[in-house]
Design a protein around this motif. Structure first.
Motif, short mmCIF file in Angstrom:
data_model
loop_
_atom_site.label_atom_id
_atom_site.label_comp_id
_atom_site.label_asym_id
_atom_site.label_seq_id
_atom_site.Cartn_x
_atom_site.Cartn_y
_atom_site.Cartn_z
N ALA A 17 0.82 -1.22 0.00
CA ALA A 17 0.00 0.00 0.00
C ALA A 17 0.86 1.27 0.00
O ALA A 17 0.66 2.15 -0.84
CB ALA A 17 -0.97 -0.03 1.19
N PRO A 18 1.83 1.41 0.91
CA PRO A 18 2.68 2.62 0.83
C PRO A 18 3.53 2.66 -0.43
O PRO A 18 3.81 3.76 -0.94
CB PRO A 18 3.56 2.49 2.08
N LEU A 19 3.92 1.50 -0.93
CA LEU A 19 4.72 1.47 -2.16
C LEU A 19 3.94 2.06 -3.32
O LEU A 19 4.47 2.84 -4.13
CB LEU A 19 5.16 0.04 -2.48
N ALA A 20 2.67 1.71 -3.45
CA ALA A 20 1.83 2.24 -4.52
C ALA A 20 1.67 3.75 -4.38
O ALA A 20 1.76 4.50 -5.37
CB ALA A 20 0.47 1.55 -4.51
N ALA A 21 1.45 4.23 -3.16
CA ALA A 21 1.26 5.66 -2.95
C ALA A 21 2.55 6.44 -3.14
O ALA A 21 2.53 7.63 -3.51
CB ALA A 21 0.71 5.91 -1.54
N TRP A 22 3.68 5.81 -2.90
CA TRP A 22 4.98 6.47 -3.02
C TRP A 22 5.21 7.02 -4.42
O TRP A 22 5.80 8.08 -4.60
CB TRP A 22 6.07 5.48 -2.64
#
Length: 397
Positions: free
Chosen positions: A125-130
């Motif tokens: 999830a944070p990887l996608a938003a990054w």
């Protein structure tokens, strides 16, 4: 814009390529395990009840993945830091993946699966938003093209870890974990994303300066869901359909065709993404690919023999693969609030997990009564609706 200013407004190629490698690592993390390693372990434990147990695992795993993706996207929004969550998720999910080798019961395996899904989405999830934090709109087409490496990498990892004699069943789990670390760690250690003034201002404002109408977000979400349902149905039942057309078709040949399509989609997606950036037409390739998927499915529905069936599947497979990779990047363009990017992407992620809950019932409703032809016609209609939705998107960004 002068060349110097234009270069300063773009993200570095190093970050883009290392981010694409990390995204591929996310695919490596779950594709070999969920499609090969987990079913093999469940079969070894449950015997003739393996299908029922695997269905339970898939169902509850999809729910855990959906909720945890939203939760960790929201958490990374609140902390305004993505990297610590990505690193923690990488370490925790890798340890839990290896722990499957210590479990001997089916119920315990499903419980560990839920914990692993939660830990994995702490990374995903944070990887996608990054990407949304560091990649401007002018490069989202290129980013989408690079994301086409992800499914190909997942499929290749599945082939690698199951090579005869390479590793035992338990060692394969640690091998997958090592491959994921090799893919994800470089962007955390060496990515060094360039600070872009426009993106920094957008992230610090309560509302993004370029508001998107709610209808655009809904159209993008719905279009992806419809194409994902078609893709999931084909992924699950492709082998049975090919065998119905040609009993000589083997699982190895189907896997080879699938791998070739994923590999072929990569250069096409990169070219389409660059074209979208160059001409400022971010949604045109998406509409074209959705239309291609609809055409491919209709060819499959009408296929009189193996040749036409393969032609239709190649058209569909390439179109759907390019669509999904480009859509992942262009979704970042339409999210209305930068400070809620992780949470909102978690809601978009429901289009990835939801089809696994819808697709079995759709198949059971159509195939017994109308055969695979009826299923493909229905899926083609879904892709056609996605095309119409995307044609209503703005011509430019």
């Amino acid at each position: 814009m002068p060349a110097e200013e234009q270069g300063a407004a773009l993200q570095s190629r190093r970050f883009l390529w290392l981010y694409a490698l990390a995204a591929a690592g996310g695919s490596v993390a779950y594709v070999p395990f969920l499609t090969i390693l987990l079913p093999m372990r469940v079969t070894g434990m449950a015997g003739t009840d393996d299908v029922a147990w695997l269905a339970y695992a898939t169902f509850f795993g999809a729910i855990a993945a959906s909720l945890s993706n939203i939760a960790f996207g929201w958490a990374s929004d609140r902390t305004r830091r993505r990297e610590p969550w990505i690193a923690a998720g990488l370490v925790t999910s890798s340890v839990l993946l290896g722990a499957f080798g210590w479990i001997g019961g089916v119920a315990e395996t499903i419980l560990l699966l839920l914990l692993w899904q939660i830990a994995l989405n702490m990374m995903l999830a944070p990887l996608a938003a990054w990407a949304g934090d560091h990649v401007p709109d002018d490069q989202k087409g290129r980013l989408g093209g690079l994301l086409a490496f992800s499914p190909a990498a997942g499929a290749a990892a599945g082939v690698l870890v199951t090579l005869p004699g390479l590793a035992t069943a338990d060692t394969r789990l640690w091998l997958v974990a090592a491959l994921v670390a090799l893919c994800v760690a470089p962007v955390l250690l060496f990515g060094r994303a360039r600070s872009l003034v426009a993106l920094d201002e957008q992230r610090n404002e309560v509302t993004a300066p370029r508001k998107r109408q709610r209808g655009e977000v809904i159209r993008m979400w719905t279009a992806r869901l419809l194409v994902q349902i078609s893709e999931a149905a084909l992924f699950a039942f492709l082998f049975f359909w090919f065998r119905a057309i040609d009993p000589a078709m083997t699982d190895a040949r189907v896997a080879q065709i699938f791998g070739l399509i994923l590999a072929g989609a990569v250069p096409l997606a990169i070219a389409a993404g660059k074209w979208a950036d160059r001409h400022d037409r971010p949604f045109a390739p998406l509409a074209l690919c959705a239309a291609g998927a609809a055409v491919g499915l209709m060819v499959m529905a009408a296929a009189p023999g193996l040749g036409a069936a393969l032609t239709g599947y190649v058209i569909f497979g390439l179109s759907a693969s390019i669509f999904l990779s480009l859509h992942s990047a262009q979704t970042l363009r339409v999210l209305p609030r930068a400070e809620h990017r992780g949470r909102d992407l978690g809601i978009f992620n429901l289009t990835n997990t939801g089809p696994s809950l819808v697709m079995p019932w759709l198949t059971l409703a159509l195939v017994p009564a109308f055969g695979f032809t009826g299923l493909f016609v229905a899926l083609s209609a879904f892709a056609a609706i996605a095309t119409l939705l995307l044609l209503r998107m703005p011509r430019t960004s």
